[in-house]
Design a protein around this motif. Structure first.
Motif, short mmCIF file in Angstrom:
data_model
loop_
_atom_site.label_atom_id
_atom_site.label_comp_id
_atom_site.label_asym_id
_atom_site.label_seq_id
_atom_site.Cartn_x
_atom_site.Cartn_y
_atom_site.Cartn_z
N THR A 86 0.83 -1.19 0.00
CA THR A 86 0.00 0.00 0.00
C THR A 86 0.87 1.25 0.00
O THR A 86 2.08 1.18 -0.28
CB THR A 86 -0.96 -0.02 1.22
OG1 THR A 86 -1.89 1.06 1.10
CG2 THR A 86 -0.20 0.08 2.53
N GLN A 142 1.05 5.56 1.84
CA GLN A 142 0.47 6.62 2.65
C GLN A 142 -0.24 7.59 1.70
O GLN A 142 0.25 7.90 0.63
CB GLN A 142 1.55 7.35 3.44
CG GLN A 142 1.12 8.68 4.05
CD GLN A 142 -0.02 8.55 5.03
OE1 GLN A 142 -0.16 7.57 5.73
NE2 GLN A 142 -0.87 9.57 5.08
N GLN A 143 -1.41 8.02 2.11
CA GLN A 143 -2.16 8.95 1.27
C GLN A 143 -1.38 10.23 1.05
O GLN A 143 -0.89 10.85 1.99
CB GLN A 143 -3.52 9.27 1.90
CG GLN A 143 -4.34 10.25 1.08
CD GLN A 143 -5.75 10.39 1.62
OE1 GLN A 143 -6.46 9.40 1.81
NE2 GLN A 143 -6.17 11.62 1.89
N GLU A 151 -5.91 10.20 -3.35
CA GLU A 151 -6.70 9.78 -2.20
C GLU A 151 -6.79 8.27 -2.12
O GLU A 151 -6.76 7.57 -3.13
CB GLU A 151 -8.10 10.39 -2.28
CG GLU A 151 -8.13 11.90 -2.15
CD GLU A 151 -9.55 12.45 -2.15
OE1 GLU A 151 -10.49 11.63 -2.24
OE2 GLU A 151 -9.71 13.67 -2.05
N MET A 152 -6.90 7.76 -0.91
CA MET A 152 -7.06 6.33 -0.68
C MET A 152 -8.55 5.98 -0.65
O MET A 152 -9.35 6.74 -0.11
CB MET A 152 -6.40 5.92 0.63
CG MET A 152 -4.91 6.18 0.68
SD MET A 152 -3.97 5.23 -0.52
CE MET A 152 -4.08 3.59 0.21
N GLU A 185 -12.01 4.26 0.62
CA GLU A 185 -12.52 4.09 1.96
C GLU A 185 -12.07 2.76 2.54
O GLU A 185 -12.17 1.71 1.90
CB GLU A 185 -14.06 4.15 1.95
CG GLU A 185 -14.69 4.11 3.33
CD GLU A 185 -14.36 5.34 4.16
OE1 GLU A 185 -14.28 5.20 5.41
OE2 GLU A 185 -14.17 6.41 3.57
N GLU A 226 -8.97 1.90 3.26
CA GLU A 226 -7.60 1.54 2.90
C GLU A 226 -6.55 2.49 3.49
O GLU A 226 -5.39 2.42 3.13
CB GLU A 226 -7.43 1.47 1.39
CG GLU A 226 -8.18 0.30 0.76
CD GLU A 226 -7.78 0.07 -0.69
OE1 GLU A 226 -6.68 0.50 -1.09
OE2 GLU A 226 -8.59 -0.52 -1.43
N GLN A 227 -6.96 3.37 4.39
CA GLN A 227 -6.00 4.23 5.05
C GLN A 227 -5.08 3.37 5.92
O GLN A 227 -5.48 2.31 6.41
CB GLN A 227 -6.71 5.29 5.91
CG GLN A 227 -7.43 6.36 5.12
CD GLN A 227 -8.77 5.92 4.59
OE1 GLN A 227 -9.28 4.88 4.98
NE2 GLN A 227 -9.36 6.70 3.70
N ARG A 267 -4.14 3.65 8.89
CA ARG A 267 -4.65 3.41 10.25
C ARG A 267 -5.54 2.16 10.27
O ARG A 267 -5.48 1.35 11.20
CB ARG A 267 -5.45 4.62 10.72
CG ARG A 267 -6.00 4.48 12.13
CD ARG A 267 -6.77 5.69 12.57
NE ARG A 267 -5.95 6.90 12.51
CZ ARG A 267 -6.17 7.98 13.23
NH1 ARG A 267 -7.15 7.99 14.12
NH2 ARG A 267 -5.42 9.04 13.09
N SER A 268 -6.35 2.00 9.22
CA SER A 268 -7.24 0.83 9.16
C SER A 268 -6.45 -0.44 8.87
O SER A 268 -6.67 -1.49 9.50
CB SER A 268 -8.29 1.03 8.07
OG SER A 268 -9.09 2.16 8.34
N GLN A 304 3.78 11.11 8.61
CA GLN A 304 2.39 10.66 8.51
C GLN A 304 2.29 9.15 8.62
O GLN A 304 1.36 8.62 9.23
CB GLN A 304 1.76 11.13 7.19
CG GLN A 304 1.57 12.63 7.08
CD GLN A 304 2.75 13.31 6.40
OE1 GLN A 304 3.91 13.01 6.68
NE2 GLN A 304 2.44 14.22 5.49
N GLN A 311 0.00 7.37 11.51
CA GLN A 311 -1.11 6.50 11.12
C GLN A 311 -0.93 5.07 11.64
O GLN A 311 -1.88 4.44 12.11
CB GLN A 311 -1.26 6.49 9.59
CG GLN A 311 -1.74 7.79 8.99
CD GLN A 311 -3.14 8.16 9.48
OE1 GLN A 311 -4.05 7.32 9.50
NE2 GLN A 311 -3.30 9.40 9.90
#
Length: 252
Positions: free
Chosen positions: A135, A137-138, A142-143, A145, A147-148, A150-151, A170, A174
């Motif tokens: 993955t 970092q945004q 944009e990421m 929903e 897929e941030q 933190r999640s 960041q 996160q």
């Protein structure tokens, strides 16, 4: 005909044999000059026309391809690593389909494989981590929903972050918010397999300052997870007591 070719992680001899042969045949090569090792261009034939896509828009790239098609030329679109991972090839393929221009994809060695080799690392260790989250970092993109970072951090799987070297603070925020411990091991591999390759080993809480100290702000992968500490259980695959489709297990 257009060929999307993966250039590999950096080292000139880590392009695939197929990719090298396509470069040798090409009449036009459009390469990602900010990411692809220029040493790979030694494979092109005399008279091949080169275009550095670092200075081009999508429309510029398509215009070059269309002109090449009109002249019955072979075009190679040379992407870093494997073109299917953050290669921005979908928009190009969609445009070629609209124009009824034939294309094919030649896969390449991903930089995440090059980074693992540099670190002498297995991403999937029994008893430690059997999953890899690839993955970023945004940033400007944009990421979706859910897929941030933190999640995704909630899984505590091995994580490989592309396109995030300039966003280390960041990343730290996160991942800590998502449940990673401050002392979680982290490795940063700058320009994996290139002559100037650099490896940084640290922990999540120290990641931003360590990257700033080493002046790593781009062209690097961030690997996060307990696999960096090694360990894990022995694989069942080569255990003498384990039965496979090729041999019968033996009781100890």
């Amino acid at each position: 005909m257009v060929y999307f070719v993966g250039a590999g992680p950096g080292a000139e001899d880590l392009i695939t044999v197929r990719g090298m042969r396509l470069l040798e045949q090409a009449d036009v090569v459009i390469y990602a000059g900010s990411l692809v090792n220029p040493a790979l261009l030694k494979y092109v034939k005399t008279g091949c026309v080169l275009h550095d896509s670092a200075f081009m828009t999508l429309e510029d790239v398509l215009a070059v391809i269309e002109e090449a098609e009109d002249r019955k030329f072979v075009t190679v679109r040379l992407h870093s690593g494997d073109p299917s991972i953050y290669g921005a090839i979908q928009e190009q393929m969609d445009a070629l389909r609209e124009r009824k221009i034939d294309f094919a994809i030649c896969p390449g060695v991903s930089s995440m494989s090059g980074a693992a080799a540099a670190l002498e690392l297995e991403y999937t260790l029994p008893g430690v981590s059997q999953s890899i989250i690839v993955t970023r970092q945004q940033g400007q993109t944009e990421m979706p929903e859910g897929e941030q970072l933190r999640s995704l951090a909630a899984h505590h799987a091995t994580m490989v972050l592309f396109l995030s070297a300039g966003l280390a603070e960041q990343v730290k925020i996160q991942l800590l918010a998502g449940g990673y411990e401050p002392d979680t091991p982290v490795a940063v591999v700058h320009k994996a397999t290139w002559p100037e390759e650099k490896i940084l080993r640290t922990t999540l809480d120290k990641l931003p300052q360590e990257m700033e100290r080493e002046q790593i702000v781009r062209t690097a992968l961030i690997i996060v997870g307990k696999v960096l500490d090694g360990g894990g259980r022995r694989s069942r695959l080569y255990d003498a007591s384990f039965t496979t489709g090729f041999r019968e297990g033996k009781e100890r």
